[in-house]
Design a protein around this motif. Structure first.
Motif, PDB file in Angstrom:
ATOM      1  N   PRO A   1       0.797  -1.233   0.000  1.00 16.04           N
ATOM      2  CA  PRO A   1       0.000   0.000   0.000  1.00 16.04           C
ATOM      3  C   PRO A   1       0.828   1.281   0.000  1.00 16.04           C
ATOM      4  O   PRO A   1       0.397   2.292  -0.547  1.00 16.04           O
ATOM      5  CB  PRO A   1      -0.835  -0.110   1.288  1.00 16.04           C
ATOM      6  N   SER A   2       2.026   1.236   0.590  1.00 19.01           N
ATOM      7  CA  SER A   2       2.844   2.443   0.675  1.00 19.01           C
ATOM      8  C   SER A   2       4.316   2.046   0.587  1.00 19.01           C
ATOM      9  O   SER A   2       4.853   1.403   1.486  1.00 19.01           O
ATOM     10  CB  SER A   2       2.557   3.183   1.985  1.00 19.01           C
ATOM     11  N   VAL A   3       4.947   2.441  -0.487  1.00 17.19           N
ATOM     12  CA  VAL A   3       6.319   2.010  -0.758  1.00 17.19           C
ATOM     13  C   VAL A   3       7.320   2.893  -0.012  1.00 17.19           C
ATOM     14  O   VAL A   3       7.159   4.117   0.074  1.00 17.19           O
ATOM     15  CB  VAL A   3       6.582   2.059  -2.274  1.00 17.19           C
ATOM     16  N   HIS A   4       8.360   2.264   0.468  1.00 13.92           N
ATOM     17  CA  HIS A   4       9.456   2.961   1.147  1.00 13.92           C
ATOM     18  C   HIS A   4      10.680   2.946   0.239  1.00 13.92           C
ATOM     19  O   HIS A   4      10.834   2.048  -0.601  1.00 13.92           O
ATOM     20  CB  HIS A   4       9.749   2.241   2.477  1.00 13.92           C
ATOM     21  N   TRP A   5      11.554   3.908   0.432  1.00 12.41           N
ATOM     22  CA  TRP A   5      12.746   3.980  -0.421  1.00 12.41           C
ATOM     23  C   TRP A   5      13.558   2.688  -0.352  1.00 12.41           C
ATOM     24  O   TRP A   5      14.192   2.281  -1.329  1.00 12.41           O
ATOM     25  CB  TRP A   5      13.629   5.173  -0.043  1.00 12.41           C
ATOM     26  N   SER A   6      13.522   2.015   0.798  1.00 10.95           N
ATOM     27  CA  SER A   6      14.298   0.789   0.962  1.00 10.95           C
ATOM     28  C   SER A   6      13.717  -0.395   0.175  1.00 10.95           C
ATOM     29  O   SER A   6      14.335  -1.465   0.121  1.00 10.95           O
ATOM     30  CB  SER A   6      14.388   0.422   2.440  1.00 10.95           C
TER      31      SER A   6
END
Lengths: 112, 113
Positions: free
Chosen positions: B79-84
């Motif tokens: 649902p929500s992507v992180h830079w990692s």
């Protein structure tokens, strides 16, 4: 889970030479697998190694080029023979435990 | 013959945006399906797997995937992507009685800040 180590982690080799890659697992497993990942590509199974029997090779891979040993239930080696630049890849060892496949960190091979 | 298709070679999303990576398989029986992630210079890590039962499976790092037999798909979502999360993602299929994994070509995910 399974803890898998591989040696060497990387190597640079001259064409025509051979390199043996070692794979060690933290506990006994029936089958061990060797995969190849060419640069920018996906993983392809080279062979399956059972302890006490000849390895089973996938189409396109032959024993003379990729001999495999499986002396016991926690260890295997893959040799890349008579190397050419086309053999430059990451080679990964893998085992199955509880229907889950675990991979080693890989050996990055560069052939000049 | 068994096969796995990942139609998207490269995807770029903004941090915080939702993500869906597509995977289609070709297999006669009920497949065992997997998603792996490979970060730069790292080994393969299993995100999640489907063998049977609930078709929506939860994995690590906030990922989930849904098995749709009618579409022969096993798409990965977050649902929500992180830079990692920037990495290469591989979908794979395994036959029930044989441990050989067949991998898709992979999808490389880039995350913009």
């Amino acid at each position: 889970s399974a803890v898998i180590s591989q040696k060497p982690s990387r190597d640079i080799c001259q064409r025509g030479t051979s390199l043996t890659i070692q794979c060690q697992v933290d506990s006994q497993v029936t089958m061990m697998f060797w995969y190849r990942q060419q640069p920018g590509q996906s993983l392809t199974l080279i062979a399956t190694a059972n302890q006490g029997s000849e390895a089973t090779y996938e189409s396109g891979f032959v024993i003379d080029k990729f001999p495999i040993s499986r002396p016991n239930l926690t260890f295997s080696t893959l040799t890349v023979s008579n190397m050419s630049p086309e053999d430059s890849s990451i080679y990964l060892c893998s085992v199955v435990r509880d229907n889950e496949q675990f991979f080693g960190p890989g050996t990055r091979l560069t052939v000049l | 013959a068994q096969s796995v298709t990942q139609p998207d070679i490269h995807i770029t999303v903004s941090e915080g945006a939702s993500l869906e990576l597509r995977c289609n398989y070709s297999y006669g029986a009920t497949p065992y399906l997997f998603w792996y992630v490979q970060s730069p210079g790292q080994g393969l890590q299993l995100l999640l797997k489907y063998f049977s039962g609930d078709t929506l499976v939860q994995g690590i790092k906030g990922f989930e995937a849904e098995f749709k037999r009618s579409q022969s798909s096993f798409n990965l979502r977050k649902p929500s992507v992180h830079w990692s999360d920037a990495a290469e993602y591989f979908c794979a299929v395994k036959s029930g009685g044989y441990n050989k994994l067949i991998f898709g070509a992979g999808t490389r995910l880039a995350v913009h800040p």
